[in-house]
Design a protein around this motif. Sequence first.
Motif, PDB file in Angstrom:
ATOM      1  N   THR A  12      70.804 -52.853  69.454  1.00  0.00           N
ATOM      2  CA  THR A  12      72.103 -52.341  69.841  1.00  0.00           C
ATOM      3  C   THR A  12      72.969 -52.199  68.588  1.00  0.00           C
ATOM      4  O   THR A  12      72.536 -52.500  67.486  1.00  0.00           O
ATOM      5  CB  THR A  12      72.759 -53.252  70.901  1.00  0.00           C
ATOM      6  OG1 THR A  12      73.950 -52.633  71.365  1.00  0.00           O
ATOM      7  CG2 THR A  12      73.044 -54.622  70.356  1.00  0.00           C
ATOM      8  N   PHE A  13      74.171 -51.728  68.774  1.00  0.00           N
ATOM      9  CA  PHE A  13      75.065 -51.487  67.651  1.00  0.00           C
ATOM     10  C   PHE A  13      76.118 -52.579  67.608  1.00  0.00           C
ATOM     11  O   PHE A  13      76.946 -52.688  68.509  1.00  0.00           O
ATOM     12  CB  PHE A  13      75.748 -50.119  67.796  1.00  0.00           C
ATOM     13  CG  PHE A  13      76.578 -49.748  66.617  1.00  0.00           C
ATOM     14  CD1 PHE A  13      75.989 -49.256  65.465  1.00  0.00           C
ATOM     15  CD2 PHE A  13      77.943 -49.909  66.638  1.00  0.00           C
ATOM     16  CE1 PHE A  13      76.757 -48.915  64.365  1.00  0.00           C
ATOM     17  CE2 PHE A  13      78.720 -49.571  65.549  1.00  0.00           C
ATOM     18  CZ  PHE A  13      78.124 -49.078  64.413  1.00  0.00           C
ATOM     19  N   GLY A  14      76.067 -53.410  66.583  1.00  0.00           N
ATOM     20  CA  GLY A  14      77.099 -54.410  66.379  1.00  0.00           C
ATOM     21  C   GLY A  14      76.671 -55.815  66.749  1.00  0.00           C
ATOM     22  O   GLY A  14      75.892 -56.044  67.671  1.00  0.00           O
ATOM     23  N   LEU A  15      77.225 -56.755  66.014  1.00  0.00           N
ATOM     24  CA  LEU A  15      76.886 -58.165  66.173  1.00  0.00           C
ATOM     25  C   LEU A  15      77.285 -58.711  67.542  1.00  0.00           C
ATOM     26  O   LEU A  15      76.524 -59.463  68.162  1.00  0.00           O
ATOM     27  CB  LEU A  15      77.560 -58.987  65.060  1.00  0.00           C
ATOM     28  CG  LEU A  15      77.264 -60.483  65.063  1.00  0.00           C
ATOM     29  CD1 LEU A  15      75.780 -60.729  64.837  1.00  0.00           C
ATOM     30  CD2 LEU A  15      78.088 -61.181  64.006  1.00  0.00           C
ATOM     31  N   TYR A  36      66.456 -62.022  64.231  1.00  0.00           N
ATOM     32  CA  TYR A  36      67.188 -60.765  64.345  1.00  0.00           C
ATOM     33  C   TYR A  36      67.076 -60.016  63.036  1.00  0.00           C
ATOM     34  O   TYR A  36      66.706 -60.574  62.006  1.00  0.00           O
ATOM     35  CB  TYR A  36      68.656 -61.022  64.685  1.00  0.00           C
ATOM     36  CG  TYR A  36      69.412 -61.648  63.543  1.00  0.00           C
ATOM     37  CD1 TYR A  36      70.154 -60.854  62.671  1.00  0.00           C
ATOM     38  CD2 TYR A  36      69.367 -63.018  63.311  1.00  0.00           C
ATOM     39  CE1 TYR A  36      70.827 -61.421  61.598  1.00  0.00           C
ATOM     40  CE2 TYR A  36      70.034 -63.587  62.248  1.00  0.00           C
ATOM     41  CZ  TYR A  36      70.761 -62.780  61.397  1.00  0.00           C
ATOM     42  OH  TYR A  36      71.423 -63.341  60.332  1.00  0.00           O
ATOM     43  N   GLU A  37      67.411 -58.746  63.077  1.00  0.00           N
ATOM     44  CA  GLU A  37      67.402 -57.937  61.861  1.00  0.00           C
ATOM     45  C   GLU A  37      68.494 -56.884  61.956  1.00  0.00           C
ATOM     46  O   GLU A  37      68.610 -56.177  62.964  1.00  0.00           O
ATOM     47  CB  GLU A  37      66.045 -57.258  61.677  1.00  0.00           C
ATOM     48  CG  GLU A  37      65.989 -56.235  60.564  1.00  0.00           C
ATOM     49  CD  GLU A  37      66.296 -56.806  59.177  1.00  0.00           C
ATOM     50  OE1 GLU A  37      66.565 -56.000  58.273  1.00  0.00           O
ATOM     51  OE2 GLU A  37      66.270 -58.028  58.997  1.00  0.00           O
ATOM     52  N   ASN A  38      69.296 -56.801  60.921  1.00  0.00           N
ATOM     53  CA  ASN A  38      70.280 -55.746  60.792  1.00  0.00           C
ATOM     54  C   ASN A  38      69.529 -54.552  60.222  1.00  0.00           C
ATOM     55  O   ASN A  38      69.250 -54.512  59.034  1.00  0.00           O
ATOM     56  CB  ASN A  38      71.416 -56.192  59.873  1.00  0.00           C
ATOM     57  CG  ASN A  38      72.553 -55.218  59.847  1.00  0.00           C
ATOM     58  OD1 ASN A  38      72.465 -54.117  60.379  1.00  0.00           O
ATOM     59  ND2 ASN A  38      73.639 -55.624  59.219  1.00  0.00           N
ATOM     60  N   THR A  39      69.176 -53.604  61.076  1.00  0.00           N
ATOM     61  CA  THR A  39      68.262 -52.548  60.662  1.00  0.00           C
ATOM     62  C   THR A  39      68.922 -51.487  59.788  1.00  0.00           C
ATOM     63  O   THR A  39      68.419 -51.183  58.733  1.00  0.00           O
ATOM     64  CB  THR A  39      67.599 -51.886  61.881  1.00  0.00           C
ATOM     65  OG1 THR A  39      68.611 -51.438  62.780  1.00  0.00           O
ATOM     66  CG2 THR A  39      66.688 -52.867  62.579  1.00  0.00           C
ATOM     67  N   ALA A  40      70.016 -50.906  60.218  1.00  0.00           N
ATOM     68  CA  ALA A  40      70.692 -49.883  59.409  1.00  0.00           C
ATOM     69  C   ALA A  40      71.988 -49.465  60.092  1.00  0.00           C
ATOM     70  O   ALA A  40      72.052 -49.367  61.312  1.00  0.00           O
ATOM     71  CB  ALA A  40      69.798 -48.665  59.236  1.00  0.00           C
ATOM     72  N   ILE A  44      71.425 -53.607  65.115  1.00  0.00           N
ATOM     73  CA  ILE A  44      70.828 -54.932  64.974  1.00  0.00           C
ATOM     74  C   ILE A  44      69.812 -55.110  66.097  1.00  0.00           C
ATOM     75  O   ILE A  44      70.092 -54.803  67.257  1.00  0.00           O
ATOM     76  CB  ILE A  44      71.889 -56.044  65.054  1.00  0.00           C
ATOM     77  CG1 ILE A  44      72.981 -55.814  64.001  1.00  0.00           C
ATOM     78  CG2 ILE A  44      71.245 -57.407  64.874  1.00  0.00           C
ATOM     79  CD1 ILE A  44      74.154 -56.761  64.121  1.00  0.00           C
ATOM     80  N   SER A  45      68.648 -55.628  65.738  1.00  0.00           N
ATOM     81  CA  SER A  45      67.603 -55.921  66.716  1.00  0.00           C
ATOM     82  C   SER A  45      67.480 -57.422  66.867  1.00  0.00           C
ATOM     83  O   SER A  45      67.582 -58.159  65.895  1.00  0.00           O
ATOM     84  CB  SER A  45      66.256 -55.375  66.239  1.00  0.00           C
ATOM     85  OG  SER A  45      66.306 -53.985  66.101  1.00  0.00           O
ATOM     86  N   VAL A  46      67.226 -57.859  68.097  1.00  0.00           N
ATOM     87  CA  VAL A  46      66.960 -59.263  68.366  1.00  0.00           C
ATOM     88  C   VAL A  46      65.568 -59.350  68.982  1.00  0.00           C
ATOM     89  O   VAL A  46      65.171 -58.497  69.768  1.00  0.00           O
ATOM     90  CB  VAL A  46      68.048 -59.891  69.272  1.00  0.00           C
ATOM     91  CG1 VAL A  46      68.077 -59.247  70.635  1.00  0.00           C
ATOM     92  CG2 VAL A  46      67.876 -61.385  69.380  1.00  0.00           C
ATOM     93  N   LEU A  47      64.821 -60.385  68.587  1.00  0.00           N
ATOM     94  CA  LEU A  47      63.428 -60.522  68.972  1.00  0.00           C
ATOM     95  C   LEU A  47      63.187 -61.857  69.656  1.00  0.00           C
ATOM     96  O   LEU A  47      63.629 -62.898  69.163  1.00  0.00           O
ATOM     97  CB  LEU A  47      62.555 -60.433  67.713  1.00  0.00           C
ATOM     98  CG  LEU A  47      61.084 -60.764  67.813  1.00  0.00           C
ATOM     99  CD1 LEU A  47      60.370 -59.712  68.649  1.00  0.00           C
ATOM    100  CD2 LEU A  47      60.475 -60.797  66.416  1.00  0.00           C
ATOM    101  N   VAL A  48      62.518 -61.812  70.799  1.00  0.00           N
ATOM    102  CA  VAL A  48      62.105 -63.019  71.506  1.00  0.00           C
ATOM    103  C   VAL A  48      60.603 -62.932  71.756  1.00  0.00           C
ATOM    104  O   VAL A  48      60.020 -61.861  71.708  1.00  0.00           O
ATOM    105  CB  VAL A  48      62.844 -63.211  72.859  1.00  0.00           C
ATOM    106  CG1 VAL A  48      64.331 -63.391  72.648  1.00  0.00           C
ATOM    107  CG2 VAL A  48      62.554 -62.076  73.820  1.00  0.00           C
ATOM    108  N   ARG A  49      60.007 -64.100  72.026  1.00  0.00           N
ATOM    109  CA  ARG A  49      58.612 -64.072  72.431  1.00  0.00           C
ATOM    110  C   ARG A  49      58.348 -65.118  73.485  1.00  0.00           C
ATOM    111  O   ARG A  49      59.058 -66.115  73.590  1.00  0.00           O
ATOM    112  CB  ARG A  49      57.673 -64.212  71.243  1.00  0.00           C
ATOM    113  CG  ARG A  49      57.796 -65.435  70.415  1.00  0.00           C
ATOM    114  CD  ARG A  49      56.800 -65.331  69.281  1.00  0.00           C
ATOM    115  NE  ARG A  49      57.060 -66.318  68.253  1.00  0.00           N
ATOM    116  CZ  ARG A  49      56.408 -66.357  67.106  1.00  0.00           C
ATOM    117  NH1 ARG A  49      55.479 -65.472  66.849  1.00  0.00           N
ATOM    118  NH2 ARG A  49      56.685 -67.267  66.222  1.00  0.00           N
ATOM    119  N   GLY A  50      57.311 -64.855  74.258  1.00  0.00           N
ATOM    120  CA  GLY A  50      56.922 -65.723  75.363  1.00  0.00           C
ATOM    121  C   GLY A  50      55.839 -65.025  76.151  1.00  0.00           C
ATOM    122  O   GLY A  50      55.204 -64.091  75.655  1.00  0.00           O
TER     123      GLY A  50
END
Length: 101
Positions: A12-15, A36-40, A44-50
């Motif tokens: 999404t766009f923004g913190l 997370y990663e601030n892509t450009a 910003i992307s957030v990553l989860v796993r399960g």
Amino acid sequence: MANFEALGLVETFGLVFVLEAADAMCKAADVELVGYENTASGYISVLVRGDVGACKTAVAAGVKAVQEMEDGNLYSSVVIARPHQDLEKIIARYSLDKLLG
């Protein structure tokens, strides 16, 4: 990634929006917040796993949370079931464990 069957990502766009998504994702299902990663340009992307079901539930909750916010700007989302083991090289780069040292 021996203990995890899936990855879930929301971009999404923004913190503020990504924090809302991450919070909703972690509360909705039994997932681990990886990082997370601030892509450009503010995306910003957030990553989860399960497990696959938990990641699907978490991503759906994250998407809904962003869309319900005023001016919520969801860019993309995805669940990757049974990710290839080489993706761990990318995931490790953005891991919160690495950031927190």
